[in-house]
Structures are given as C-alpha cells and as structure tokens.
Design a protein around this motif. Structure first.
Motif, PDB file in Angstrom:
ATOM      1  N   LEU A  67     -15.509  -1.373  -9.974  1.00 46.34           N
ATOM      2  CA  LEU A  67     -14.752  -2.457  -9.542  1.00 46.34           C
ATOM      3  C   LEU A  67     -14.587  -2.301  -8.060  1.00 46.34           C
ATOM      4  N   LEU A  68     -14.708  -3.346  -7.371  1.00 48.68           N
ATOM      5  CA  LEU A  68     -14.735  -3.427  -5.861  1.00 48.68           C
ATOM      6  C   LEU A  68     -13.443  -3.718  -5.230  1.00 48.68           C
ATOM      7  N   PHE A  69     -12.831  -3.137  -4.317  1.00 43.84           N
ATOM      8  CA  PHE A  69     -11.650  -3.666  -3.713  1.00 43.84           C
ATOM      9  C   PHE A  69     -11.975  -3.740  -2.211  1.00 43.84           C
ATOM     10  N   LEU A  70     -11.723  -4.913  -1.625  1.00 44.96           N
ATOM     11  CA  LEU A  70     -11.865  -5.263  -0.086  1.00 44.96           C
ATOM     12  C   LEU A  70     -10.591  -5.221   0.477  1.00 44.96           C
ATOM     13  N   GLY A  71     -10.364  -4.730   1.614  1.00 43.76           N
ATOM     14  CA  GLY A  71      -9.571  -4.589   2.472  1.00 43.76           C
ATOM     15  C   GLY A  71      -9.584  -4.426   3.932  1.00 43.76           C
ATOM     16  N   HIS A  72      -8.485  -4.351   4.804  1.00 44.37           N
ATOM     17  CA  HIS A  72      -8.985  -4.118   6.271  1.00 44.37           C
ATOM     18  C   HIS A  72      -7.687  -3.767   6.687  1.00 44.37           C
ATOM     19  N   HIS A  73      -8.052  -2.796   8.032  1.00 42.90           N
ATOM     20  CA  HIS A  73      -6.670  -2.148   8.363  1.00 42.90           C
ATOM     21  C   HIS A  73      -6.657  -2.711   9.892  1.00 42.90           C
ATOM     22  N   ASP A  74      -7.287  -3.882  10.452  1.00 43.24           N
ATOM     23  CA  ASP A  74      -6.789  -4.268  11.692  1.00 43.24           C
ATOM     24  C   ASP A  74      -5.747  -5.264  11.298  1.00 43.24           C
ATOM     25  N   THR A  75      -5.002  -5.636  12.536  1.00 45.44           N
ATOM     26  CA  THR A  75      -4.197  -6.616  12.499  1.00 45.44           C
ATOM     27  C   THR A  75      -4.426  -7.701  13.675  1.00 45.44           C
ATOM     28  N   VAL A 100       2.770  -6.125   7.791  1.00 42.33           N
ATOM     29  CA  VAL A 100       3.292  -5.844   6.266  1.00 42.33           C
ATOM     30  C   VAL A 100       2.481  -6.914   5.211  1.00 42.33           C
ATOM     31  N   PHE A 101       2.252  -7.904   5.865  1.00 46.61           N
ATOM     32  CA  PHE A 101       1.705  -8.967   4.933  1.00 46.61           C
ATOM     33  C   PHE A 101       0.414  -9.196   4.864  1.00 46.61           C
ATOM     34  N   ASP A 102      -0.248  -9.067   6.104  1.00 47.48           N
ATOM     35  CA  ASP A 102      -1.687  -9.432   6.424  1.00 47.48           C
ATOM     36  C   ASP A 102      -2.252  -8.005   7.192  1.00 47.48           C
ATOM     37  N   MET A 103      -2.737  -7.084   6.433  1.00 51.76           N
ATOM     38  CA  MET A 103      -2.536  -6.623   4.889  1.00 51.76           C
ATOM     39  C   MET A 103      -2.354  -5.390   4.334  1.00 51.76           C
ATOM     40  N   TYR A 152     -19.091  -4.806 -11.028  1.00 49.11           N
ATOM     41  CA  TYR A 152     -18.689  -5.408 -11.998  1.00 49.11           C
ATOM     42  C   TYR A 152     -17.928  -6.781 -11.339  1.00 49.11           C
ATOM     43  N   ALA A 153     -17.065  -6.517 -10.584  1.00 48.33           N
ATOM     44  CA  ALA A 153     -16.324  -7.594  -9.903  1.00 48.33           C
ATOM     45  C   ALA A 153     -15.778  -6.946  -8.614  1.00 48.33           C
ATOM     46  N   ALA A 154     -15.321  -8.141  -7.947  1.00 51.03           N
ATOM     47  CA  ALA A 154     -14.817  -7.910  -6.557  1.00 51.03           C
ATOM     48  C   ALA A 154     -13.238  -8.447  -6.489  1.00 51.03           C
ATOM     49  N   PHE A 155     -12.382  -7.719  -5.851  1.00 53.52           N
ATOM     50  CA  PHE A 155     -10.936  -8.106  -5.615  1.00 53.52           C
ATOM     51  C   PHE A 155     -10.641  -7.872  -4.172  1.00 53.52           C
ATOM     52  N   GLY A 156      -9.785  -9.006  -3.755  1.00 56.25           N
ATOM     53  CA  GLY A 156      -9.251  -8.532  -2.214  1.00 56.25           C
ATOM     54  C   GLY A 156      -7.885  -8.359  -2.270  1.00 56.25           C
ATOM     55  N   LEU A 157      -7.577  -7.694  -1.308  1.00 59.21           N
ATOM     56  CA  LEU A 157      -6.033  -7.343  -1.091  1.00 59.21           C
ATOM     57  C   LEU A 157      -5.427  -8.149  -0.159  1.00 59.21           C
ATOM     58  N   GLU A 158      -5.876  -9.123   0.173  1.00 60.09           N
ATOM     59  CA  GLU A 158      -5.377 -10.058   0.955  1.00 60.09           C
ATOM     60  C   GLU A 158      -3.878 -10.506   0.359  1.00 60.09           C
ATOM     61  N   ALA A 339       1.928 -14.667  12.266  1.00 65.75           N
ATOM     62  CA  ALA A 339       3.351 -15.134  12.878  1.00 65.75           C
ATOM     63  C   ALA A 339       4.214 -14.365  12.896  1.00 65.75           C
ATOM     64  N   VAL A 340       5.263 -14.451  13.848  1.00 64.89           N
ATOM     65  CA  VAL A 340       6.317 -13.478  14.259  1.00 64.89           C
ATOM     66  C   VAL A 340       7.255 -13.213  13.182  1.00 64.89           C
ATOM     67  N   HIS A 341       7.196 -14.279  12.185  1.00 69.34           N
ATOM     68  CA  HIS A 341       8.468 -13.935  10.849  1.00 69.34           C
ATOM     69  C   HIS A 341       7.499 -13.536   9.798  1.00 69.34           C
ATOM     70  N   GLU A 342       6.242 -12.604   9.992  1.00 63.08           N
ATOM     71  CA  GLU A 342       5.598 -12.107   8.776  1.00 63.08           C
ATOM     72  C   GLU A 342       6.542 -11.348   7.928  1.00 63.08           C
ATOM     73  N   GLN A 343       6.513 -11.409   6.734  1.00 63.08           N
ATOM     74  CA  GLN A 343       7.179 -10.703   5.754  1.00 63.08           C
ATOM     75  C   GLN A 343       6.707 -10.520   4.505  1.00 63.08           C
ATOM     76  N   VAL A 344       7.134  -9.499   3.564  1.00 64.95           N
ATOM     77  CA  VAL A 344       7.001  -9.472   2.209  1.00 64.95           C
ATOM     78  C   VAL A 344       8.132  -9.404   1.350  1.00 64.95           C
ATOM     79  N   ILE A 345       8.173  -9.815   0.331  1.00 63.69           N
ATOM     80  CA  ILE A 345       9.264  -9.635  -0.690  1.00 63.69           C
ATOM     81  C   ILE A 345       9.058  -8.266  -1.305  1.00 63.69           C
ATOM     82  N   ALA A 346      10.187  -7.376  -1.026  1.00 66.30           N
ATOM     83  CA  ALA A 346       9.971  -5.879  -1.236  1.00 66.30           C
ATOM     84  C   ALA A 346       9.812  -5.780  -2.854  1.00 66.30           C
ATOM     85  N   ALA A 347      10.439  -6.460  -3.744  1.00 66.95           N
ATOM     86  CA  ALA A 347      10.340  -6.138  -5.231  1.00 66.95           C
ATOM     87  C   ALA A 347       8.845  -6.485  -5.630  1.00 66.95           C
TER      88      ALA A 347
END
Length: 363
Positions: A67-75, A100-103, A152-158, A339-347
């Motif tokens: 399984l392939l997972f794609l991510g990035h560490h730049d913002t 925190v949201f991207d990504m 087998y498949a690719a998944f993005g962490l966006e 955007a400056v209001h970037e956020q994630v729902i903790a749960a």
C-alpha cells in the motif's frame, strides 16, 4: 500523545523552499519511521529532501504488493507565522496552528496507525513524503511515479472533504509562468523608444482570459505579478505566475497548447514556461472498487465512510492518472487550508487513526 505529536510538528515550521527547515523536519520523520521498523531512504533535493519509507508486511500478505501512502512536509506558511499570526491553541475541541490541517495532521495520523498495527498481519506499506507539494511537486513527480510501480493502491494524507468524505478524483493543476522582456526608456522624454513589458503582460493576461472562456470547466488564477520599478521608466521586464485547473486531460491539453503559442502584441520578447503539472485524476471503476473496500474497513471500526470528487490537486493526481486505485483525504477533519484560521477537529485525529489502521490490516 497524538495531539502532543501534532503540536511538535506544527512547532517545526517548514515553508516550501526552505531546505534547512524541511531537512530538519525530514530528520524527525526518518527517525520516527525507522523506529517503527521501516527502511528509510532519503532523496536529496536543493529545495528540501524527500523521504521514502518501506515497512515490511506481516503474515500471509507479507510479500504482497504494498500500500502506498503519499504525504508532504512543506507548508505554505513562512517561518514566524506560528509566533506572529497563528499560535498553536486548542479550544473547545478545535486545534489551531499552521500546517495542522494541511497536512501535518495527516502525517501524525499515519504514523500513529502504523504504530497500532505493528504486531498485526498486513501488506507491506510504503510512504513517500515530498518537500515541495505546495508548489506542485516539481522535483518529486519522477519519484512518486517510480515508487508507485507495482503498488496495490495509493492513499493520500491530505485533508478530506468538510464532512469527512474521502476524495475519489481531482482536477488537473498546472502552474504557468509568463515572462516578458521589453525595453526601458525614459517615460516622459523618450517613451516611444521603450517597450513596456507591463503593458505587454496585461495584454497577454487578457488573451488568456479569452482562451479559457471557450471552455466550460477551467479555473484560472493569476497568483503573482511582478515587473517594473519606477513610474518615470518604461518597464523592461514583467512576469506573472498563473494557476490553471482542468477537469479533464483533453481540456488541459487544448488550453495549454493555446497558452504556449501566445504571440507578443508589440516588439517584446515573450516566454511561456510550465512550472509544474499534475494531470487530471478522473473517476474510475478501480477507485470505486477501492472505496467499497475502504467503506467496509470503516464499518469494522464503527465509521461511515463516503467519497466524492475534489477540485483541488495533490500528488494523488499522479497515481490516479496512472490508473492506480487511489483515494485521498485521510487526514483529520477541519478547515482553513492555506488560511489563517487553519484548524482540525481534535477528536477526528483518533478516528482517522482507527480508519487508516483498519485499511492497512483489511486490504
């Protein structure tokens, strides 16, 4: 622990192009992945290193396709954004902060899921984390293509859709730079001997607008314009960076062909350069089948999983375009990308961990 890890990652600011900051963060990821049992390979680039981490499979599928997972560490955020405008804070179950949201939320979700499945049977897992995704992954396209072979498949962490749905297709995205070279002259004493690069650029931008009006589903955003210097000097140079979005490859091909054959209106030099390109990832039966399996994996941990098309682009454009069953949006639910209001729902961090762990062990 997952929230603490996300804070650690958000505190390490990693703007695109800052190789020192990005490589320091890559050090963290490499150490973390190696500690979880991966063989980690670093791919050096002038603008920041990419990482490839291969985790061995366990049990009956130990030798199966990974399984392939794609991510990035730049913002998109510069150094200092955390202190100046977007301090980390957690209020009423919402986490705020740059990346925190991207990504970075998605990166934390994946590594926590891998920790949870470490002693369970699963396919091999490959992770590719790139350093320039926010500008179209110009230095990572070949790497993503190479590491996608045989998976087998690719998944993005966006980030997912606002309701948590995964992304089942994406519009194509191309960055184009228009560069004009004119001729400087005194704007009052000898204007006729000058050639205004800015005037030429304006005319070319109007021509581009006329091109895209011929198509129903094309987005065009002039993101930056530079040129000139003084009001008493006819400007000798000007440039614009333009972002195009395309719903299908045929439209993309037609529009880019028209843009690349633009001609100067006056005696200026005009150059059109494609800075980065992500082909359109269109809906497919293979992705539909993958989504069905992921829905079942979600049900096994008490989650309802959906999927829908997306207009934004990411590295999953490439795997989807290559015909690999692909889904994106496994990061936590939130809002405010870029955007400056970037956020994630903790749960939703823990919820996404459970989903990703279920995907890894079920497929």
């Amino acid at each position: 622990m997952i929230i603490e890890r996300l804070r650690e990652y958000a505190d390490a600011e990693t703007p695109t192009g800052d190789a020192t900051a990005l490589n320091a963060f890559a050090d963290r990821l490499a150490e973390r992945y190696a500690g979880l049992g991966a063989t980690v390979r670093r791919v050096p680039m002038p603008t920041g290193d990419h990482l490839v981490a291969d985790f061995p499979g366990r049990g009956p599928q130990a030798d199966a396709a990974p399984l392939l997972f794609l991510g990035h560490h730049d913002t998109v955020w510069p150094i200092g954004q955390l202190a100046d405008a977007m301090p980390w804070r957690e209020e009423d179950g919402i986490i705020h902060g740059p990346g925190v949201f991207d990504m970075k939320g998605g990166l934390v979700v994946l590594e926590t899921a891998l920790e949870q499945v470490a002693d369970q049977d699963h396919r091999p897992v490959r992770i590719v984390v790139v350093a320039d995704e926010e500008v179209g992954s110009p230095s990572a396209r070949d790497l993503v293509t190479a590491e996608s072979k045989g998976v087998y498949a690719a998944f993005g962490l966006e980030p997912p859709h606002p309701n948590g749905d995964l992304k089942t297709s994406r519009w194509g995205s191309t960055r184009v730079r228009i560069e004009i070279t004119g001729r400087e002259a005194h704007a009052a004493l000898d204007p006729a001997s000058g050639i205004s690069a800015i005037d030429e650029l304006v005319d070319q931008l109007i021509a581009i607008r006329q091109i895209i009006t011929q198509y129903d589903e094309v987005l065009c955003n002039v993101g930056t314009i530079t040129g000139g210097g003084r009001t008493n000097v006819v400007p000798g140079s000007a440039a614009a960076d333009i972002g195009f979005r395309f719903v299908d490859p045929s439209t993309e091909k037609a529009v880019l062909a028209a843009v690349e054959t633009l001609h100067a209106v006056r005696a200026a030099q005009l150059q059109v350069r494609v800075m980065s390109n992500r082909p359109a990832w269109q809906p497919s039966a293979a992705t539909d089948e993958l989504l069905t399996k992921v829905i079942a994996a979600g049900q096994s941990v008490g989650q309802q999983v959906g999927g829908a098309a997306a207009s934004g682009a990411a590295d999953t454009n490439l795997t989807g375009w290559l015909g690999i069953p692909t889904l994106d949006g496994l990061g936590p639910v939130g809002k405010g990308a870029h955007a400056v209001h970037e956020q994630v729902i903790a749960a939703t961090l823990a919820e996404r961990v459970a989903l990703v762990a279920a995907i890894i062990t079920a497929l």
